[in-house]
Design a protein around this motif. Structure first.
Motif, PDB file in Angstrom:
ATOM      1  N   CYS A 288       0.836  -1.197   0.000  1.00 44.69           N
ATOM      2  CA  CYS A 288       0.000   0.000   0.000  1.00 44.69           C
ATOM      3  C   CYS A 288       0.876   1.255   0.000  1.00 44.69           C
ATOM      4  CB  CYS A 288      -0.920  -0.004   1.211  1.00 44.69           C
ATOM      5  SG  CYS A 288      -1.911   1.491   1.427  1.00 44.69           S
ATOM      6  N   LEU A 289       1.912   1.267   0.826  1.00 42.50           N
ATOM      7  CA  LEU A 289       2.806   2.429   0.917  1.00 42.50           C
ATOM      8  C   LEU A 289       3.563   2.618  -0.396  1.00 42.50           C
ATOM      9  CD1 LEU A 289       3.467   4.458   3.190  1.00 42.50           C
ATOM     10  CD2 LEU A 289       5.479   3.060   3.724  1.00 42.50           C
TER      11      LEU A 289
ATOM     12  N   VAL B 113      -7.012  10.090  16.299  1.00 45.36           N
ATOM     13  CA  VAL B 113      -6.611  10.526  14.955  1.00 45.36           C
ATOM     14  C   VAL B 113      -5.603  11.667  15.011  1.00 45.36           C
ATOM     15  CG1 VAL B 113      -7.576  10.875  12.644  1.00 45.36           C
ATOM     16  CG2 VAL B 113      -9.083  10.179  14.468  1.00 45.36           C
ATOM     17  N   ALA B 114      -5.267  12.100  16.209  1.00 42.10           N
ATOM     18  CA  ALA B 114      -4.402  13.271  16.344  1.00 42.10           C
ATOM     19  C   ALA B 114      -3.042  13.072  15.704  1.00 42.10           C
ATOM     20  CB  ALA B 114      -4.230  13.615  17.824  1.00 42.10           C
ATOM     21  N   GLY B 115      -2.591  11.807  15.646  1.00 43.97           N
ATOM     22  CA  GLY B 115      -1.256  11.576  15.112  1.00 43.97           C
ATOM     23  C   GLY B 115      -1.199  11.415  13.618  1.00 43.97           C
ATOM     24  N   ASP B 116      -2.346  11.422  12.906  1.00 46.08           N
ATOM     25  CA  ASP B 116      -2.336  11.193  11.468  1.00 46.08           C
ATOM     26  C   ASP B 116      -1.518  12.239  10.724  1.00 46.08           C
ATOM     27  OD1 ASP B 116      -3.816   8.977  11.796  1.00 46.08           O
ATOM     28  OD2 ASP B 116      -5.709   9.808  11.052  1.00 46.08           O
ATOM     29  N   ALA B 117      -1.667  13.518  11.106  1.00 43.05           N
ATOM     30  CA  ALA B 117      -0.920  14.584  10.430  1.00 43.05           C
ATOM     31  C   ALA B 117       0.573  14.397  10.630  1.00 43.05           C
ATOM     32  CB  ALA B 117      -1.362  15.949  10.962  1.00 43.05           C
ATOM     33  N   LEU B 118       0.959  14.013  11.839  1.00 43.76           N
ATOM     34  CA  LEU B 118       2.374  13.775  12.128  1.00 43.76           C
ATOM     35  C   LEU B 118       2.903  12.612  11.306  1.00 43.76           C
ATOM     36  CD1 LEU B 118       4.922  14.297  13.812  1.00 43.76           C
ATOM     37  CD2 LEU B 118       3.998  12.759  15.549  1.00 43.76           C
ATOM     38  N   LEU B 119       2.115  11.511  11.222  1.00 51.94           N
ATOM     39  CA  LEU B 119       2.553  10.353  10.455  1.00 51.94           C
ATOM     40  C   LEU B 119       2.697  10.683   8.981  1.00 51.94           C
ATOM     41  CD1 LEU B 119       0.447   7.451  12.038  1.00 51.94           C
ATOM     42  CD2 LEU B 119       2.832   8.030  12.476  1.00 51.94           C
TER      43      LEU B 119
ATOM     44  N   ALA C  47      11.363   7.253   6.736  1.00 54.48           N
ATOM     45  CA  ALA C  47      10.821   7.152   8.097  1.00 54.48           C
ATOM     46  C   ALA C  47       9.528   6.339   8.112  1.00 54.48           C
ATOM     47  CB  ALA C  47      10.576   8.547   8.667  1.00 54.48           C
ATOM     48  N   GLN C  48       8.687   6.508   7.075  1.00 54.70           N
ATOM     49  CA  GLN C  48       7.452   5.736   6.994  1.00 54.70           C
ATOM     50  C   GLN C  48       7.747   4.242   6.865  1.00 54.70           C
ATOM     51  OE1 GLN C  48       4.926   7.289   3.921  1.00 54.70           O
ATOM     52  NE2 GLN C  48       4.552   9.226   4.972  1.00 54.70           N
ATOM     53  N   ARG C  49       8.737   3.900   6.056  1.00 55.07           N
ATOM     54  CA  ARG C  49       9.115   2.489   5.907  1.00 55.07           C
ATOM     55  C   ARG C  49       9.646   1.934   7.230  1.00 55.07           C
ATOM     56  NH1 ARG C  49      10.771   4.315   0.692  1.00 55.07           N
ATOM     57  NH2 ARG C  49      12.868   4.791   1.493  1.00 55.07           N
TER      58      ARG C  49
ATOM     59  N   LEU D 185       6.885   0.766   9.536  1.00 58.99           N
ATOM     60  CA  LEU D 185       6.408  -0.576   9.222  1.00 58.99           C
ATOM     61  C   LEU D 185       7.425  -1.632   9.646  1.00 58.99           C
ATOM     62  CD1 LEU D 185       4.711  -0.083   5.724  1.00 58.99           C
ATOM     63  CD2 LEU D 185       3.681  -0.063   7.994  1.00 58.99           C
ATOM     64  N   ASP D 186       8.722  -1.307   9.540  1.00 61.76           N
ATOM     65  CA  ASP D 186       9.755  -2.247   9.978  1.00 61.76           C
ATOM     66  C   ASP D 186       9.645  -2.516  11.479  1.00 61.76           C
ATOM     67  OD1 ASP D 186      10.743  -2.403   7.415  1.00 61.76           O
ATOM     68  OD2 ASP D 186      12.374  -0.969   7.748  1.00 61.76           O
ATOM     69  N   VAL D 187       9.360  -1.452  12.240  1.00 60.16           N
ATOM     70  CA  VAL D 187       9.208  -1.611  13.690  1.00 60.16           C
ATOM     71  C   VAL D 187       7.987  -2.475  13.995  1.00 60.16           C
ATOM     72  CG1 VAL D 187       8.680  -0.392  15.839  1.00 60.16           C
ATOM     73  CG2 VAL D 187      10.417   0.517  14.295  1.00 60.16           C
ATOM     74  N   LEU D 188       6.886  -2.245  13.271  1.00 60.20           N
ATOM     75  CA  LEU D 188       5.695  -3.071  13.477  1.00 60.20           C
ATOM     76  C   LEU D 188       5.986  -4.537  13.173  1.00 60.20           C
ATOM     77  CD1 LEU D 188       2.660  -1.023  12.108  1.00 60.20           C
ATOM     78  CD2 LEU D 188       2.973  -1.910  14.420  1.00 60.20           C
ATOM     79  N   ALA D 189       6.770  -4.787  12.127  1.00 64.55           N
ATOM     80  CA  ALA D 189       7.116  -6.163  11.775  1.00 64.55           C
ATOM     81  C   ALA D 189       7.895  -6.847  12.888  1.00 64.55           C
ATOM     82  CB  ALA D 189       7.929  -6.185  10.479  1.00 64.55           C
TER      83      ALA D 189
END
Length: 257
Positions: free
Chosen positions: A20-21, A67-73, A80-82, A85-89
């Motif tokens: 998706c990303l 939802v407050a963190g959506d803008a930050l994400l 950084a976005q990848r 996901l690496d941390v979640l994995a």
């Protein structure tokens, strides 16, 4: 504009999120995809909102404001976005296919040791919602091992409400209720053959004594020679025997004494 991403049914939740990303979706959409595929893998699509909350909490922490963190994400750069996901994995078991090596590794890393905190508590380890106690017992003068299956993770439950379980001591299997053992009829302890499986070991001992008294003493099975317990078990055994001879499933007659 909402980006809709398709992914193969064989994709793990984390693979679908990364897809998706890579397709131009936002990080929030990638997290939603992960939660949606994870919910589908558990067999309960309705679990999606709860799983998304868990994913979001793992990323943002558990502070208020869903939802407050959506803008930050969304403001994070691609690298950084990848990394999110690496941390979640590495930390979220359901980012992976259930029972896969990665799922098990993440679940095992999340294990928690709970030491004894007083005379009434016992040390235990919690893994995937299952509690395993090991402690010294002064009453029996033994090292006791005890497993408690009251709250395993939902995705590990079978359709019959049980979990696959195998126990070993010094490499010897002392209990095996795994899917492999069930499929091959090699569960440990092995079920007793025929109608004998309808009785506990204590009940079988009582029945053997009943037969011994009846045969060895030349006694008839009546109230004058046998106890109420012996008569009850003998009547159950006779009913099961008749059902077995008639081709009826004996398990349908099993009752608790």
């Amino acid at each position: 504009m909402t980006t809709h991403t398709t992914y193969p049914d064989t994709a793990s939740p984390i693979e679908a999120a990364r897809g998706c990303l890579a397709a131009g979706g936002t990080l929030t959409q990638a997290l939603q995809t992960l939660a949606r595929v994870a919910a589908r893998a558990t067999g309960d699509d309705a679990a999606y909102p709860l799983l998304y909350d868990e994913v979001a909490a793992a990323v943002r922490g558990r502070s208020p404001g869903p939802v407050a963190g959506d803008a930050l994400l969304s403001g994070l750069n691609d690298d950084a976005q990848r990394k999110v996901l690496d941390v979640l994995a590495e930390t979220f078991p359901l980012a992976h296919r259930i029972w896969s090596a990665d799922y098990c590794a993440v679940a095992n890393r999340s294990a928690v040791f709970l030491p004894a905190t007083g005379d009434r508590t016992r040390p235990c380890m919690s893994v995937a919602g299952v509690l395993a106690f090991i402690y010294l017992d002064p009453d029996t003068r033994t090292i006791r091992l005890s497993g408690h299956l009251d709250s395993p993770w939902d995705e590990l439950l079978r359709a019959d409400g049980t979990v696959p379980l195998r126990g070993t001591v010094d490499g010897m299997i002392v209990f095996d209720g795994s899917d492999q053992a069930r499929a091959t009829g090699a569960t440990v302890p092995a079920p007793l053959p025929g109608i004998a499986d309808a009785f506990t070991s204590e009940e079988l001992e009582c029945l053997v004594r009943t037969v011994g008294e009846a045969a060895g003493g030349g006694n008839a099975l009546d109230h004058g020679t046998l106890s109420a317990r012996q008569l009850e078990l003998a009547e159950r055994a006779y009913a099961l025997l008749m059902a077995d001879l008639a081709g009826q499933d004996p398990s349908t007659l099993r009752t608790c004494p």
